[in-house]
Design a protein around this motif. Structure first.
Motif, mmCIF file in Angstrom:
data_model
loop_
_atom_site.group_PDB
_atom_site.id
_atom_site.type_symbol
_atom_site.label_atom_id
_atom_site.label_comp_id
_atom_site.label_asym_id
_atom_site.label_seq_id
_atom_site.Cartn_x
_atom_site.Cartn_y
_atom_site.Cartn_z
ATOM 1 N N SER A 1 0.820 -1.210 0.000
ATOM 2 C CA SER A 1 0.000 0.000 0.000
ATOM 3 C C SER A 1 0.856 1.263 0.000
ATOM 4 N N PHE A 2 0.179 2.393 -0.158
ATOM 5 C CA PHE A 2 0.812 3.710 0.031
ATOM 6 C C PHE A 2 -0.284 4.730 0.304
ATOM 7 N N LEU A 3 0.129 5.877 0.824
ATOM 8 C CA LEU A 3 -0.804 6.979 1.033
ATOM 9 C C LEU A 3 -0.748 7.917 -0.168
ATOM 10 N N ALA A 4 -1.900 8.468 -0.550
ATOM 11 C CA ALA A 4 -1.969 9.389 -1.678
ATOM 12 C C ALA A 4 -2.749 10.630 -1.267
ATOM 13 N N ARG A 5 -2.121 11.786 -1.397
ATOM 14 C CA ARG A 5 -2.793 13.055 -1.101
ATOM 15 C C ARG A 5 -3.221 13.699 -2.421
ATOM 16 N N ASP A 6 -4.493 14.072 -2.528
ATOM 17 C CA ASP A 6 -5.013 14.719 -3.731
ATOM 18 C C ASP A 6 -4.562 16.178 -3.737
ATOM 19 N N LEU A 7 -3.718 16.542 -4.681
ATOM 20 C CA LEU A 7 -3.175 17.897 -4.744
ATOM 21 C C LEU A 7 -4.123 18.883 -5.410
ATOM 22 N N ILE A 8 -5.205 18.394 -5.975
ATOM 23 C CA ILE A 8 -6.171 19.278 -6.637
ATOM 24 C C ILE A 8 -7.405 19.499 -5.777
ATOM 25 N N ARG A 9 -7.962 18.429 -5.257
ATOM 26 C CA ARG A 9 -9.194 18.556 -4.457
ATOM 27 C C ARG A 9 -8.921 18.670 -2.963
ATOM 28 N N GLY A 10 -7.669 18.430 -2.551
ATOM 29 C CA GLY A 10 -7.318 18.575 -1.142
ATOM 30 C C GLY A 10 -7.797 17.398 -0.309
ATOM 31 N N GLY A 11 -7.838 17.610 0.995
ATOM 32 C CA GLY A 11 -8.256 16.557 1.908
ATOM 33 C C GLY A 11 -7.088 15.772 2.463
ATOM 34 N N ALA B 1 2.838 -1.225 -8.267
ATOM 35 C CA ALA B 1 3.397 0.129 -8.337
ATOM 36 C C ALA B 1 4.248 0.473 -7.123
ATOM 37 N N THR B 2 3.917 -0.108 -5.976
ATOM 38 C CA THR B 2 4.658 0.231 -4.758
ATOM 39 C C THR B 2 6.111 -0.239 -4.814
ATOM 40 N N GLN B 3 6.433 -1.110 -5.755
ATOM 41 C CA GLN B 3 7.814 -1.595 -5.871
ATOM 42 C C GLN B 3 8.730 -0.527 -6.458
#
Length: 453
Positions: free
Chosen positions: A118-128, A138-140
Motif C-alpha cells: 500500500s501507500f498513502l496518496a494526497r489529492d493535490l487538486i481537491r485537497g483533503g 506500483a509500490t515496488q
C-alpha cells in the motif's frame, strides 16, 4: 471466470455500433494539440516514448472514454456494454467497470509506501487528507513524494488505482496546476490552487495527458538538457588554463609568490583553492525550472571558484565557468608576472566531459560505497543543520526555524522538505549516497514530523 479488473470484454465491444468513432474523438482530445505542437502523429509519439508509455497513455484515454455520457440515450459505454454483455462478467468486474465510469483523473502525492502492499496518496487538486491505496505492483517502484496522475476507485471498501498511472515531474505538476487554474467554468476560490468539482475534473482529463507529453516528449527527443550553473549563476563549462613556468622559475618560487595572496587557500605544497565571497545562504538557487545549481564550498560555506595545481613545469588553473577562469587568470598574471608564460586554455562542456569518460573502466582507487556513504551523509548532516538557521528562497528568504513559528510557514517548510527529499531520491542509482540519505531527523528537528504524510 475473468479477473475482477479485466477489461478485455469492454475493449472488444468497441468495434460495435459507433463506439470506435466516439473513442477516436476522445483520443483526439488527448492527442491533437500535442500532435500539432510537435508535428507528430500518434504512432510517432508512441515510438518516441516506447511501448510501455504508449500503452499506458492508451489506457488513460480508454478510462476517460468510459466516463463519457453519449446521446441520444444518455448512457456511458459501460452502461451499453453491461446491458448487452453484463451476464458474462463477474459481480466484482461489473463493480469495477461501474466505478471507472464515474471516476476522475487527479494528481496525487505519494507517501508512506509499504512495498507490495500500500501507500498513502494526497489529492493535490481537491485537497483533503491522504487516503490509503491498496497496491502491489506500483509500490515496488514508487518513491516518497513522487507525484502521479491516476484514477482512484473504491471497490469492496478498498481504494485501488486504475491502470492508467502517469508519473509527473515537479515541472509537469506545476504546468498542470497552472492550466487547471484557468480552466473555463472553474470556481475561482483560490489563486494558489485550482478548485474543481468532480464534473469539471472529469472534463479536464485530457490536460493530464497534455502535461505529461509536453514534459516527456522533449526529453525523449533529447531536446531538453538541464541548465547546470554554479553559485554565481554562470553556466558550468569546465576551463583548464595551463601556465608554463618561465625558464629559471621553480615550483618553490611559485609557491612563495602565492603565499599570502587574498582569496587563495593553500592545501599542500602544490595545491591551492581559489575562493569567492561567502553568500548569505549556503544554498545555491536554481534560476529556472530545468536549472540545477552545483558547486563546491569550504567547510564554512565559502564557495570554491577554482583550484591551482603545480604539475611539473606547469601551473594549472581549473574553473567551472568562463567568468571564474578569467578571474583566476587575471589574478595569476598580476601576481606572477614574468614567472609564467602565456597560458593555454582548454574548454569542455558537461556533455563533452561525459562523452570523454564513456567506456573507461572504473578506477581502482574510486571510493567504495561503504566508505563514501557515511562521508556524504555526514557532510549533508552538517550542511542541512547550518541551513536550518539560514534564509531559504523557497521559504521567502526566511530560515526554517523561523518559518515554523506560523501555520503558513510550517506549510512552506513541509513543501521545502518534500522537495529536498524528492530530489535526493531521484538518483538513477538507488544505492547512491544522495539517494540513501535519511531526511527524517530534519522533520523531527523542525517539529513537523506529524505532517510527513
Amino acid at each position: 471466470m475473468k479477473a475482477s479488473r479485466d477489461l478485455s470484454g469492454l475493449v472488444k465491444f468497441l468495434s460495435r455500433d459507433d463506439w470506435t468513432f466516439h473513442f477516436e474523438e476522445v483520443m483526439g482530445d488527448h492527442f491533437w494539440s500535442v500532435m500539432d505542437e510537435f508535428d507528430l502523429d500518434r504512432e510517432e509519439i508512441g515510438e518516441a516514448l516506447g511501448d510501455h508509455w504508449s500503452m499506458t497513455l492508451w489506457g488513460c484515454v480508454f478510462e476517460d472514454f468510459l466516463t463519457q455520457v453519449f446521446e441520444p440515450d444518455g448512457q456511458t459505454f459501460v452502461d451499453a456494454y453491461l446491458k448487452r454483455r453484463g451476464w458474462k462478467e463477474s459481480a466484482q468486474a461489473k463493480a469495477y467497470m461501474k466505478a471507472l465510469s464515474v471516476s476522475v483523473m487527479s494528481l496525487y502525492e505519494v507517501s508512506e509506501i509499504v512495498p507490495g502492499k500500500s501507500f498513502l496518496a494526497r489529492d493535490l487538486i481537491r485537497g483533503g487528507e491522504p487516503i490509503l491505496i491498496s497496491e502491489g505492483t506500483a509500490t515496488q517502484t514508487l518513491k516518497r513524494w513522487v507525484r502521479i496522475a491516476a484514477r482512484i476507485v473504491t471497490i469492496g471498501g478498498k481504494h485501488i488505482i486504475a491502470g492508467g498511472l502517469l508519473p509527473f515531474s515537479l515541472e509537469a505538476s506545476d504546468a498542470l496546476l497552472e492550466g487547471l487554474k484557468v480552466l473555463p467554468g472553474k470556481r475561482h476560490r483560490s489563486k494558489a490552487k485550482p478548485s474543481l468539482d468532480d464534473d469539471m475534473l472529469r472534463v479536464a482529463a485530457p490536460l493530464f495527458t497534455h502535461a505529461f507529453l509536453f514534459d516527456n516528449l522533449p526529453k525523449a527527443f533529447g531536446e531538453t538538457q538541464p541548465f547546470v550553473h554554479n553559485s554565481d549563476g554562470d553556466e558550468i563549462v569546465f576551463h583548464e588554463v595551463r601556465f608554463p613556468l618561465a625558464t629559471g622559475t621553480t615550483q618553490k618560487d611559485i609557491a612563495a609568490r602565492l603565499e599570502g595572496v587574498p582569496n587563495l587557500r593553500q592545501e599542500n605544497a602544490q595545491f591551492w583553492n581559489l575562493l569567492g565571497q561567502r553568500p548569505q545562504s549556503h544554498r545555491m538557487k536554481a534560476r529556472a525550472p530545468n536549472a540545477i545549481a552545483a558547486g563546491v564550498t569550504m567547510e564554512d560555506g565559502t564557495p570554491v571558484l577554482g583550484d591551482l595545481e603545480l604539475k611539473g613545469r606547469l601551473l594549472v588553473l581549473s574553473a567551472n565557468s568562463a567568468a571564474r577562469a578569467a578571474k583566476g587568470t587575471t589574478l595569476l598574471e598580476n601576481v606572477l608576472g614574468q614567472m609564467v608564460r602565456a597560458p593555454l586554455t582548454t574548454i569542455q562542456t558537461i556533455e563533452q566531459m561525459k562523452a570523454s569518460r564513456k567506456g573507461r573502466e572504473t578506477s581502482s582507487d574510486e571510493i567504495p560505497l561503504e566508505v563514501a556513504t557515511p562521508l556524504v551523509h555526514a557532510m549533508l548532516d552538517k550542511q542541512y543543520r547550518e541551513v536550518l538557521d539560514e534564509p531559504v528562497r523557497m521559504l521567502g528568504d526566511i530560515a526554517p526555524r523561523a518559518a515554523i513559528r506560523t501555520k503558513k510557514g510550517r506549510e512552506k517548510v513541509v513543501e521545502w522538505l518534500k522537495y529536498l527529499e524528492y530530489r535526493s531520491a531521484s538518483s538513477q542509482n538507488p544505492q547512491d549516497p544522495m539517494a540513501t540519505y535519511d531526511f527524517g531527523w530534519l522533520w523531527r528537528e523542525l517539529n513537523v514530523e506529524n505532517l510527513r504524510r
